[in-house]
Enzyme design. Structure first.
Site, PDB file in Angstrom:
ATOM      1  N   GLY A 174       0.991   8.172   2.170  1.00  0.00           N
ATOM      2  CA  GLY A 174       1.713   9.053   3.082  1.00  0.00           C
ATOM      3  C   GLY A 174       2.740   9.910   2.356  1.00  0.00           C
ATOM      4  O   GLY A 174       2.602  10.230   1.181  1.00  0.00           O
ATOM      5  N   GLY A 200      -5.132  10.862  -0.897  1.00  0.00           N
ATOM      6  CA  GLY A 200      -5.810  11.893  -0.102  1.00  0.00           C
ATOM      7  C   GLY A 200      -5.330  13.312  -0.354  1.00  0.00           C
ATOM      8  O   GLY A 200      -6.140  14.186  -0.700  1.00  0.00           O
ATOM      9  N   ASP A 237      -6.135   1.376   2.286  1.00  0.00           N
ATOM     10  CA  ASP A 237      -5.597   0.392   3.244  1.00  0.00           C
ATOM     11  C   ASP A 237      -6.470  -0.860   3.240  1.00  0.00           C
ATOM     12  O   ASP A 237      -5.976  -1.992   3.220  1.00  0.00           O
ATOM     13  CB  ASP A 237      -5.574   0.971   4.670  1.00  0.00           C
ATOM     14  CG  ASP A 237      -4.667   2.181   4.790  1.00  0.00           C
ATOM     15  OD1 ASP A 237      -3.540   2.125   4.280  1.00  0.00           O
ATOM     16  OD2 ASP A 237      -5.095   3.187   5.389  1.00  0.00           O
ATOM     17  N   LYS A 281      -5.278   1.088   8.820  1.00  0.00           N
ATOM     18  CA  LYS A 281      -4.039   0.392   8.484  1.00  0.00           C
ATOM     19  C   LYS A 281      -3.899  -0.895   9.315  1.00  0.00           C
ATOM     20  O   LYS A 281      -3.625  -1.973   8.784  1.00  0.00           O
ATOM     21  CB  LYS A 281      -2.833   1.304   8.724  1.00  0.00           C
ATOM     22  CG  LYS A 281      -2.788   2.476   7.759  1.00  0.00           C
ATOM     23  CD  LYS A 281      -1.700   3.464   8.098  1.00  0.00           C
ATOM     24  CE  LYS A 281      -1.570   4.558   7.064  1.00  0.00           C
ATOM     25  NZ  LYS A 281      -2.793   5.102   6.498  1.00  0.00           N
ATOM     26  N   LYS A 325       0.876  -1.186   0.000  1.00  0.00           N
ATOM     27  CA  LYS A 325       0.000   0.000   0.000  1.00  0.00           C
ATOM     28  C   LYS A 325       0.913   1.236   0.000  1.00  0.00           C
ATOM     29  O   LYS A 325       1.667   1.465   0.938  1.00  0.00           O
ATOM     30  CB  LYS A 325      -0.914  -0.034   1.229  1.00  0.00           C
ATOM     31  CG  LYS A 325      -1.537   1.290   1.709  1.00  0.00           C
ATOM     32  CD  LYS A 325      -2.166   2.151   0.681  1.00  0.00           C
ATOM     33  CE  LYS A 325      -2.637   3.511   1.110  1.00  0.00           C
ATOM     34  NZ  LYS A 325      -2.447   4.071   2.388  1.00  0.00           N
TER      35      LYS A 325
END
Length: 306
Positions: free
Chosen positions: A36, A69, A194, A251, A33
């Site tokens: 971030g 995001g 996630d 997560k 995944k």
């Protein structure tokens, strides 16, 4: 000659240290995944692409799942669409969903495919809509005992990994945007990446699920201490879930789902560290938190080798 020998030796030792891990993981599927800071920092993005290609060239079968995001928020702002959040989830109107789809499939995924393909004709981009890979229904979270409509936010109802498996069998690297279509109403839904990565790891019978985050791992006693739990079982994790910060919940729930559904290990690793994926897979140290199925009894250890 002596100087050359001297400088080359540590490189050989590093490669040899990777040998048992290379042997263990050869031919195995690894679902990663991507998210971030690693998604927005140019150097980290390039290092991520190198890592994924390295896994592929080392005989593993990497699958990349991504959200987006920050990029979605930026594009919504640009178009004057307000981002509203309820129960930690973005309220997604049909107009916002058009933006989500455009950003994930047309921007984030394209860029990632481009970075991977600098190393050869490897990556193929797709979304959960393709070949019914991910099917979803509308997710209605409960707030104060009431089910709330937050628009085009999806809950996964089915996974068909056939198209991904075909790409893996052909030596490709699938890059999947976490968007799904519903059988109920035919609408397209935004699915938490996630959650999507965990569901795909289970459906593919992956060896490992790796989730990149912006923290070092799961902390033992945050905020009082920054000791990272290096390894824990599914049951130990389940007990900790109610105490976790909201961003960490999907997560860790994903990791829990994966190991309870046939995936051998699930790991949360620090995506801010360059080449964190290689460090996690090919060295003894391990740099994040590893979740294993119950029955693989592990001490509640902190940091260090595992």
């Amino acid at each position: 000659m002596s100087t050359r020998k001297h400088t080359a030796l540590p490189k050989a030792q590093t490669l040899i240290e990777a040998l048992p891990w290379l042997t263990r993981h050869h031919g195995k599927t690894v679902v990663i995944k991507f998210g971030g800071n690693a998604m927005v920092d140019e150097e980290l993005k390039a290092a991520f692409a190198q890592d994924v290609v390295f896994l592929r060239q080392s005989g593993l079968k990497p699958v990349v799942v991504h959200g987006g995001g920050p990029q979605i928020s930026a594009q919504l702002d640009k178009q004057g669409l307000v981002s509203e959040f309820k129960a930690g989830l973005r309220v997604t109107t049909p107009e916002a969903m058009d933006v989500v789809r455009m950003v994930l499939a047309g921007q984030v995924q394209r860029e990632l495919v481009g970075l991977l393909n600098q190393h050869g004709p490897l990556a193929v981009g797709m979304t959960g809509e393709d070949a019914h890979t991910i099917t979803a229904t509308q997710h209605r979270p409960e707030i104060d005992g009431e089910l709330v409509d937050i628009g085009r936010v999806g809950q996964i109802t089915a996974i068909d990994p056939g198209a991904i498996q075909a790409l893996l069998d052909d030596g490709r690297i699938p890059v999947i945007s976490s968007i799904a279509r519903s059988k109920d109403d035919g609408h397209v839904y935004n699915v938490n990446a996630d959650t999507a990565a965990a569901a795909l790891a289970a459906a593919l019978g992956a060896e490992t699920l790796m989730v990149l985050t912006d923290v070092e791992g799961l902390y033992e006693d945050w905020p009082n201490s920054d000791d990272v739990i290096s390894k824990l079982t599914a049951s130990q994790l389940e007990k900790l879930l109610p105490e976790l910060s909201s961003g960490m919940v999907p997560k860790m729930e994903g990791c829990l789902f994966a190991v309870r559904n046939g995936v051998n290990t699930a790991r949360v690793i620090d995506g801010r560290v360059q080449h964190s994926i290689l460090l996690e897979i090919f060295t003894d140290e391990g740099i994040g938190t590893m979740v294993v199925p119950d029955g693989q009894g592990v001490p509640h250890t902190q940091g260090g080798a595992r």
